[in-house]
Design a protein around this motif. Structure first.
Motif, short mmCIF file in Angstrom:
data_model
loop_
_atom_site.label_atom_id
_atom_site.label_comp_id
_atom_site.label_asym_id
_atom_site.label_seq_id
_atom_site.Cartn_x
_atom_site.Cartn_y
_atom_site.Cartn_z
N TRP A 354 3.03 0.50 -1.79
CA TRP A 354 1.89 0.27 -1.20
C TRP A 354 1.73 -0.81 -0.53
CZ3 TRP A 354 -3.40 -1.32 -3.55
CH2 TRP A 354 -4.50 -1.04 -2.78
N LEU A 355 2.06 -2.03 -1.32
CA LEU A 355 2.13 -3.21 -0.47
C LEU A 355 3.00 -3.41 0.51
CD1 LEU A 355 1.17 -6.39 -1.11
CD2 LEU A 355 3.25 -6.72 -2.53
N ARG A 356 4.12 -2.83 0.61
CA ARG A 356 5.05 -3.09 1.52
C ARG A 356 4.67 -2.27 2.84
NH1 ARG A 356 7.75 -7.30 1.57
NH2 ARG A 356 8.55 -6.01 3.72
N VAL A 357 4.09 -1.12 2.42
CA VAL A 357 3.80 -0.07 3.50
C VAL A 357 2.25 -0.46 4.25
CG1 VAL A 357 3.16 2.05 4.25
CG2 VAL A 357 5.16 1.78 2.89
N ALA A 358 1.36 -0.59 3.32
CA ALA A 358 -0.27 -0.74 3.76
C ALA A 358 -0.47 -1.99 3.95
CB ALA A 358 -1.10 0.17 2.91
N LYS A 359 0.21 -3.01 3.29
CA LYS A 359 -0.11 -4.31 3.34
C LYS A 359 -1.62 -4.79 2.82
CE LYS A 359 3.69 -5.36 6.45
NZ LYS A 359 4.49 -5.66 5.52
N PRO A 360 -2.01 -4.29 1.76
CA PRO A 360 -3.64 -4.41 1.31
C PRO A 360 -3.80 -5.82 1.11
CG PRO A 360 -2.50 -3.25 -0.41
CD PRO A 360 -1.43 -3.59 0.58
N PRO A 361 -4.80 -6.41 0.95
CA PRO A 361 -5.24 -7.76 0.23
C PRO A 361 -4.55 -7.91 -1.09
CG PRO A 361 -7.15 -7.15 1.32
CD PRO A 361 -6.23 -5.64 1.46
N ILE A 362 -3.77 -8.99 -1.31
CA ILE A 362 -3.37 -9.28 -2.66
C ILE A 362 -4.25 -9.04 -3.72
CG2 ILE A 362 -3.19 -11.56 -2.98
CD1 ILE A 362 -0.20 -9.51 -3.35
N TRP A 363 -5.39 -9.71 -3.58
CA TRP A 363 -6.47 -9.45 -4.71
C TRP A 363 -6.74 -8.12 -4.98
CZ3 TRP A 363 -11.28 -7.57 -3.61
CH2 TRP A 363 -11.67 -7.45 -2.36
N TRP A 364 -6.47 -6.82 -3.98
CA TRP A 364 -6.96 -5.69 -4.40
C TRP A 364 -5.76 -5.23 -5.43
CZ3 TRP A 364 -7.74 -1.91 0.33
CH2 TRP A 364 -8.72 -2.59 1.02
N LEU A 365 -4.72 -5.52 -5.26
CA LEU A 365 -3.57 -5.40 -6.46
C LEU A 365 -3.79 -6.00 -7.61
CD1 LEU A 365 -0.06 -5.31 -4.36
CD2 LEU A 365 -1.18 -3.19 -5.59
N LEU A 366 -4.31 -7.20 -7.79
CA LEU A 366 -4.55 -8.10 -8.67
C LEU A 366 -5.50 -7.43 -9.76
CD1 LEU A 366 -4.35 -10.76 -10.56
CD2 LEU A 366 -6.09 -11.79 -8.89
N LEU A 367 -6.78 -7.20 -8.92
CA LEU A 367 -7.80 -6.33 -9.64
C LEU A 367 -7.38 -5.15 -10.19
CD1 LEU A 367 -10.77 -7.54 -7.32
CD2 LEU A 367 -10.07 -8.47 -9.56
N GLY A 368 -6.64 -4.22 -9.42
CA GLY A 368 -6.30 -3.00 -10.03
C GLY A 368 -5.44 -2.98 -11.16
N PHE A 369 -4.62 -3.92 -11.10
CA PHE A 369 -3.59 -4.10 -12.42
C PHE A 369 -4.27 -4.45 -13.66
CE2 PHE A 369 0.03 -4.00 -9.77
CZ PHE A 369 0.99 -3.23 -10.45
N ILE A 370 -5.56 -5.53 -13.56
CA ILE A 370 -6.15 -5.92 -14.45
C ILE A 370 -7.12 -4.76 -15.06
CG2 ILE A 370 -8.03 -7.52 -15.22
CD1 ILE A 370 -6.88 -9.61 -13.35
N GLY A 371 -7.68 -3.98 -14.24
CA GLY A 371 -8.57 -2.88 -14.54
C GLY A 371 -7.90 -1.84 -15.29
N ILE A 372 -6.44 -1.57 -14.94
CA ILE A 372 -5.82 -0.61 -15.48
C ILE A 372 -5.29 -0.95 -16.69
CG2 ILE A 372 -3.57 0.49 -15.52
CD1 ILE A 372 -3.68 0.81 -12.36
N ALA A 373 -5.02 -2.46 -16.86
CA ALA A 373 -4.72 -2.90 -18.31
C ALA A 373 -5.99 -2.93 -19.19
CB ALA A 373 -4.12 -4.08 -18.24
N LEU A 374 -7.03 -3.24 -18.79
CA LEU A 374 -8.27 -3.28 -19.54
C LEU A 374 -8.67 -1.70 -20.28
CD1 LEU A 374 -10.36 -5.60 -17.85
CD2 LEU A 374 -9.16 -5.89 -20.09
N ALA A 375 -8.51 -0.73 -18.83
CA ALA A 375 -8.58 0.54 -19.43
C ALA A 375 -7.69 1.20 -20.56
CB ALA A 375 -8.71 1.45 -18.27
N VAL A 376 -6.32 0.77 -20.28
CA VAL A 376 -5.38 1.30 -21.39
C VAL A 376 -6.01 0.74 -22.79
CG1 VAL A 376 -3.30 1.03 -22.09
CG2 VAL A 376 -3.80 1.72 -19.66
N GLN A 377 -6.13 -0.61 -22.68
CA GLN A 377 -6.70 -1.20 -23.84
C GLN A 377 -7.69 -0.74 -24.72
OE1 GLN A 377 -8.98 -3.60 -24.84
NE2 GLN A 377 -8.30 -3.94 -26.47
N SER A 378 -8.80 -0.23 -23.88
CA SER A 378 -9.85 0.47 -24.60
C SER A 378 -9.72 1.68 -25.11
CB SER A 378 -10.83 0.38 -23.45
OG SER A 378 -10.62 1.25 -22.47
N LEU A 379 -8.74 2.43 -24.72
CA LEU A 379 -8.54 3.88 -25.42
C LEU A 379 -8.16 3.80 -26.68
CD1 LEU A 379 -6.49 5.44 -22.12
CD2 LEU A 379 -8.66 5.66 -22.81
#
Length: 379
Positions: A354-379
Motif C-alpha cells: 500500500w505504501l509503495r503503490v498508493a503512497k498514503p501519508p505516513i501517519w496513516w500507517l503509524l496510526l493503523g499499526f498502533i490501532g491494530i496492536a491495541l485491538a489485539v492486546q485488548s482481546l
C-alpha cells in the motif's frame, strides 16, 4: 535573526513526522518556497553534500541552512530548535515509558511492525537510487551478506573501507586526461581537524565516560545514508544493551517528529541510569557532532569535490554498501525479533504494498499499526 532561526526550526521540529525524506520536503516548502532563505539550486547542493557525508542527512541540511542564514551560531540555533522537541519526548519515554504498563508494550509491538515497513521502504528506495550499475549492486549484495554473517562493529568499518577503495579504483565516470592539474579543492581544515582528532580520541580509554563517547561519536562518524542506518551501527557498537531496548528506542523514534538520530537520547539515558539527563545530552550531542563538523569542512568546496570522478566513485560505493547495512538490519534484528506468525507477515506485506503503490501519508500507517496492536492486546 538567531531567535528567528530557532523559532522556525523549533516549529518544524514539532511537526516533522515521516523521517529524513519527509523532513527534506518540509524544508524545501518552508525555507525555499515560502521564506526564500535560499534558492532551489543551493538547496539541492546541500542535500547532495549531506548524502555524501556520514551523519544525519536531514539534520545536516537543517544545520547548513542555519549556517547559510546566520553563520555558525545560526547553524547551532537550527540544530537545537529542530532537535529539542524529539529530544524531550525521547528522554521522557526512556524514563517513564515502562510505567504505562501493557498499553505501552502493545504500542511498541505495533511500532515494531511499522518499523519493518519503513525500513523495507527505505531499503528499496535507496537501492533504486544508489545501485544503478552492476558493480554497485554487487557491493550492496556482498555488504548485506557480510553483515548478516559478521555483525560486529569492526565488520561494518571493514565493509565501508573496502567499498570506498573499490569506488576509488573503479569510478563510475570517465577520468579526465588532466585530472592531476585540476583546480585544488579548498577545504575548511579546522572543523575537519577537530573531527579527526575526536575520532582518534574515541579509540583511547580516558575515563568513566570514554565508552559513551566512543560509542556515539564513532556511530555518528560512520552512518552514511541517514537515520535508518543508525540502528545496525549502534547495535553493533553497544553490545551491553539488549535487542529489545534497541527496537523499543527505534520504534519510539519512528513515532515522533524530528530527527531519528534522537534514538541516541533514549539509549544514552538507558546506559547511564545514575545520571540519565547527562547521558542523554552527551549521547545526543556526540552522535550529531561528526556530521556537523564535516558539513562545515566541505560546505564551501562541495561542487569541486563532486566533480572529481574518483571521489564521486567512493561516495557511490559507500552509498551502495549502506543499502546492504539496511538490508541486513531489516533481516536481523528487526524481522527476526518482531515477526512471530503468518498474520504479522500478511499485515507487513500488505502495508508495504500500500505504501509503495498508493503512497498514503505516513501517519496513516503509524496510526493503523498502533490501532491494530491495541485491538489485539485488548482481546
Amino acid at each position: 535573526m538567531l531567535l528567528v532561526i530557532f523559532k522556525q526550526f523549533f516549529l518544524l521540529g514539532c511537526m516533522s513526522f515521516g523521517g529524513p525524506a519527509a523532513h527534506l520536503g518540509y524544508f524545501k516548502r518552508h525555507f525555499v518556497d515560502n521564506l526564500k532563505w535560499l534558492n532551489s539550486e543551493r538547496y539541492a547542493q546541500l542535500i547532495s553534500l549531506s548524502q555524501a557525508l556520514p551523519g544525519p542527512g536531514s539534520s545536516q541540511v537543517s544545520f547548513a541552512i542555519g549556517v547559510e542564514k546566520g553563520g555558525l551560531l545560526g547553524g547551532l540555533c537550527a540544530f537545537i530548535g529542530f532537535t529539542l522537541p524529539s529530544f524531550l519526548i525521547m528522554f521522557f519515554l526512556a524514563l517513564s515509558a515502562h510505567q504505562f504498563g501493557n498499553i505501552y508494550f502493545a504500542v511498541i509491538a505495533g511500532l515494531k511492525l511499522f518499523a519493518i515497513v519503513i525500513v523495507a521502504d527505505a531499503t528499496y528506495s535507496m537501492a533504486v537510487s544508489f545501485c544503478k550499475t552492476h558493480l554497485l549492486k554487487l557491493i550492496a549484495v556482498l555488504s548485506t551478506l557480510s553483515l548478516i554473517i559478521f555483525s560486529q562493529f569492526s565488520s561494518q568499518i571493514f565493509v565501508l573501507i573496502i567499498a570506498a577503495i573499490i569506488g576509488w579504483l573503479y569510478p563510475q565516470h570517465k577520468l579526465p586526461q588532466h585530472e592531476n592539474v585540476s583546480k585544488p579543492v579548498k577545504v575548511s581544515w579546522l572543523p575537519f581537524i577537530i573531527f579527526a582528532v575526536l575520532l582518534i580520541a574515541s579509540f583511547l580509554p580516558f575515563g568513566e565516560w570514554s565508552s559513551l563517547f566512543a560509542q556515539f561519536y564513532q556511530t555518528g562518524a560512520m552512518v552514511f545514508g541517514g537515520g535508518h542506518v543508525v540502528l545496525p551501527i549502534l547495535q553493533a557498537s553497544i553490545p551491553s544493551l539488549e535487542t529489545e531496548q534497541f527496537l523499543s528506542a527505534y520504534a519510539s523514534a519512528q513515532a515522533i517528529p524530528g530527527p531519528m538520530f534522537t534514538i541516541a537520547t533514549y539509549l544514552g539515558a538507558e546506559l547511564t541510569p545514575h545520571s540519565p539527563l547527562l547521558g542523554a545530552l552527551i549521547a545526543t550531542l556526540l552522535i550529531f557532532l561528526p556530521g556537523f563538523l564535516l558539513m562545515l569542512a566541505f560546505l564551501k568546496s562541495w561542487l569541486q569535490l563532486a566533480d572529481k570522478p574518483r571521489f564521486a566513485g567512493s561516495i557511490a560505493a559507500l552509498n551502495a554498501a549502506v543499502v546492504g547495512f539496511l538490508a541486513a538490519a531489516l533481516y536481523s534484528p528487526i524481522w527476526l525479533s518482531t515477526i512471530n506468525n503468518i498474520w504479522q507477515i500478511v499485515l507487513v506485506v500488505t502495508a508495504f504494498t500500500w505504501l509503495r503503490v498508493a503512497k498514503p501519508p505516513i501517519w496513516w500507517l503509524l496510526l493503523g499499526f498502533i490501532g491494530i496492536a491495541l485491538a489485539v492486546q485488548s482481546l
